[in-house]
Design a protein around this motif. Sequence first.
Motif, PDB file in Angstrom:
ATOM      1  N   ALA A 223      82.053 -30.580   5.460  1.00 60.61           N
ATOM      2  CA  ALA A 223      82.332 -29.846   6.695  1.00 60.61           C
ATOM      3  C   ALA A 223      81.162 -28.956   7.080  1.00 60.61           C
ATOM      4  O   ALA A 223      80.910 -28.717   8.274  1.00 60.61           O
ATOM      5  CB  ALA A 223      83.604 -29.017   6.528  1.00 60.61           C
ATOM      6  N   ALA A 224      80.397 -28.497   6.087  1.00 62.55           N
ATOM      7  CA  ALA A 224      79.258 -27.622   6.356  1.00 62.55           C
ATOM      8  C   ALA A 224      78.186 -28.323   7.176  1.00 62.55           C
ATOM      9  O   ALA A 224      77.431 -27.671   7.909  1.00 62.55           O
ATOM     10  CB  ALA A 224      78.662 -27.118   5.038  1.00 62.55           C
ATOM     11  N   PHE A 225      78.095 -29.635   7.059  1.00 62.04           N
ATOM     12  CA  PHE A 225      77.126 -30.407   7.833  1.00 62.04           C
ATOM     13  C   PHE A 225      77.383 -30.241   9.325  1.00 62.04           C
ATOM     14  O   PHE A 225      76.481 -29.927  10.104  1.00 62.04           O
ATOM     15  CB  PHE A 225      77.217 -31.874   7.414  1.00 62.04           C
ATOM     16  CG  PHE A 225      76.504 -32.853   8.315  1.00 62.04           C
ATOM     17  CD1 PHE A 225      75.122 -32.851   8.415  1.00 62.04           C
ATOM     18  CD2 PHE A 225      77.225 -33.791   9.044  1.00 62.04           C
ATOM     19  CE1 PHE A 225      74.461 -33.767   9.233  1.00 62.04           C
ATOM     20  CE2 PHE A 225      76.576 -34.708   9.858  1.00 62.04           C
ATOM     21  CZ  PHE A 225      75.195 -34.689   9.954  1.00 62.04           C
ATOM     22  N   TYR A 226      78.630 -30.435   9.714  1.00 64.66           N
ATOM     23  CA  TYR A 226      78.977 -30.351  11.132  1.00 64.66           C
ATOM     24  C   TYR A 226      78.928 -28.904  11.623  1.00 64.66           C
ATOM     25  O   TYR A 226      78.475 -28.640  12.745  1.00 64.66           O
ATOM     26  CB  TYR A 226      80.366 -30.953  11.358  1.00 64.66           C
ATOM     27  CG  TYR A 226      80.467 -32.378  10.871  1.00 64.66           C
ATOM     28  CD1 TYR A 226      79.879 -33.417  11.580  1.00 64.66           C
ATOM     29  CD2 TYR A 226      81.116 -32.674   9.684  1.00 64.66           C
ATOM     30  CE1 TYR A 226      79.956 -34.729  11.129  1.00 64.66           C
ATOM     31  CE2 TYR A 226      81.200 -33.983   9.222  1.00 64.66           C
ATOM     32  CZ  TYR A 226      80.605 -35.002   9.942  1.00 64.66           C
ATOM     33  OH  TYR A 226      80.663 -36.297   9.485  1.00 64.66           O
ATOM     34  N   THR A 227      79.366 -27.980  10.784  1.00 66.16           N
ATOM     35  CA  THR A 227      79.329 -26.572  11.174  1.00 66.16           C
ATOM     36  C   THR A 227      77.903 -26.099  11.401  1.00 66.16           C
ATOM     37  O   THR A 227      77.608 -25.398  12.378  1.00 66.16           O
ATOM     38  CB  THR A 227      79.996 -25.707  10.091  1.00 66.16           C
ATOM     39  OG1 THR A 227      81.359 -26.109   9.937  1.00 66.16           O
ATOM     40  CG2 THR A 227      79.938 -24.229  10.469  1.00 66.16           C
ATOM     41  N   ALA A 228      76.989 -26.486  10.495  1.00 70.59           N
ATOM     42  CA  ALA A 228      75.595 -26.053  10.613  1.00 70.59           C
ATOM     43  C   ALA A 228      74.934 -26.621  11.858  1.00 70.59           C
ATOM     44  O   ALA A 228      74.023 -26.002  12.422  1.00 70.59           O
ATOM     45  CB  ALA A 228      74.805 -26.463   9.373  1.00 70.59           C
ATOM     46  N   HIS A 229      75.400 -27.774  12.311  1.00 67.34           N
ATOM     47  CA  HIS A 229      74.835 -28.349  13.533  1.00 67.34           C
ATOM     48  C   HIS A 229      75.381 -27.671  14.776  1.00 67.34           C
ATOM     49  O   HIS A 229      74.745 -27.698  15.834  1.00 67.34           O
ATOM     50  CB  HIS A 229      75.126 -29.851  13.591  1.00 67.34           C
ATOM     51  CG  HIS A 229      74.496 -30.540  14.763  1.00 67.34           C
ATOM     52  ND1 HIS A 229      75.121 -30.618  15.998  1.00 67.34           N
ATOM     53  CD2 HIS A 229      73.302 -31.157  14.910  1.00 67.34           C
ATOM     54  CE1 HIS A 229      74.328 -31.270  16.840  1.00 67.34           C
ATOM     55  NE2 HIS A 229      73.217 -31.602  16.206  1.00 67.34           N
ATOM     56  N   GLY A 230      76.546 -27.078  14.673  1.00 68.09           N
ATOM     57  CA  GLY A 230      77.155 -26.422  15.822  1.00 68.09           C
ATOM     58  C   GLY A 230      78.593 -26.835  16.065  1.00 68.09           C
ATOM     59  O   GLY A 230      79.193 -26.466  17.075  1.00 68.09           O
ATOM     60  N   GLY A 231      79.153 -27.616  15.137  1.00 68.25           N
ATOM     61  CA  GLY A 231      80.538 -28.046  15.260  1.00 68.25           C
ATOM     62  C   GLY A 231      80.676 -29.340  16.045  1.00 68.25           C
ATOM     63  O   GLY A 231      79.693 -29.887  16.568  1.00 68.25           O
ATOM     64  N   VAL A 232      81.907 -29.842  16.118  1.00 67.62           N
ATOM     65  CA  VAL A 232      82.193 -31.061  16.875  1.00 67.62           C
ATOM     66  C   VAL A 232      83.181 -30.739  17.978  1.00 67.62           C
ATOM     67  O   VAL A 232      83.982 -29.807  17.870  1.00 67.62           O
ATOM     68  CB  VAL A 232      82.742 -32.176  15.959  1.00 67.62           C
ATOM     69  CG1 VAL A 232      81.661 -32.662  15.008  1.00 67.62           C
ATOM     70  CG2 VAL A 232      83.965 -31.697  15.181  1.00 67.62           C
ATOM     71  N   GLU A 233      83.141 -31.529  19.041  1.00 64.00           N
ATOM     72  CA  GLU A 233      84.013 -31.303  20.186  1.00 64.00           C
ATOM     73  C   GLU A 233      85.284 -32.136  20.057  1.00 64.00           C
ATOM     74  O   GLU A 233      85.325 -33.149  19.347  1.00 64.00           O
ATOM     75  CB  GLU A 233      83.275 -31.644  21.480  1.00 64.00           C
ATOM     76  CG  GLU A 233      82.059 -30.762  21.733  1.00 64.00           C
ATOM     77  CD  GLU A 233      81.367 -31.081  23.046  1.00 64.00           C
ATOM     78  OE1 GLU A 233      81.890 -31.933  23.800  1.00 64.00           O
ATOM     79  OE2 GLU A 233      80.315 -30.475  23.320  1.00 64.00           O
TER      80      GLU A 233
END
Length: 275
Positions: A223-233
Amino acid sequence: MTRLARHGAALLGAQIWNWHPLQGGDTAQTLLLYLNDGRKVVVKNGPDPVEEAAMLRSLGRTGAPVPQVLAVDEDAVVLQYLPPDGRLSGCWDDLGRVLAQVHTGRPEGDAIRYGWHADHAFGDVAVCNEWTENWPEFWARHRIGVHLDHVGPDLARQLENLMRRLPDLLPHKPVPSLLHGDLWGGNVLVSGSRVSGLIDPCCHYGHAEVDLATAGVFDRPSAAFYTAHGGVEAGYEVRFAIYRLWIALVHLRRFGATYMPLVAHYLDVAGAGRA
């Protein structure tokens, strides 16, 4: 391989005392060269070394880590050697930050458009990148439609059905971000707990979610991968399936029916599988 090793050294005006193959090699030969002057470098051939060098330089201009291009011609590209002494499982968050940097890249000019200045290939599977003015059209024509003549009629019908629905499933004009284009664990070099280099790109400009999606085809990003990028829509599950479908189709054509269940899975998630 000996010829490639000698050619890589010659591009640097150096002599080799040893070499050995590196992992990979599905679409190109990749060697680690030990030069007489003490340097270690990587040399790689096909499918298009000059274009691969251009892609790496484009990625590097965003501030993302990539191996330095030391020399290139039509037969080979020579790259800085970056020791892969870490594990991606321990730095998914750093990869998310690195991708956020990559995705700041934009095509030249002010017009919103999707594609790349040249086509590419995975072995004998062409990767078409002709510029288009809206994103669903690009994905339909160049990432799904190109496979219709190379799969059976039943799968082709399902793909055509999905293509017709893409304007309702994908954003019409997302920000055209620079994409790595073939992001999976094997194309990410890690040293310690940091991403030290992105390699083997298949760059184009498009929806940033493509890289986020394809990272999960063969790996399990935290989950940290997506959070560090800015999250998913919202609604990302269907879009991820559509973007992953392209990778599955390429593998189906290159390696055979073993990948048909993966294709079927992504079609089902996208709502295009058979009832």
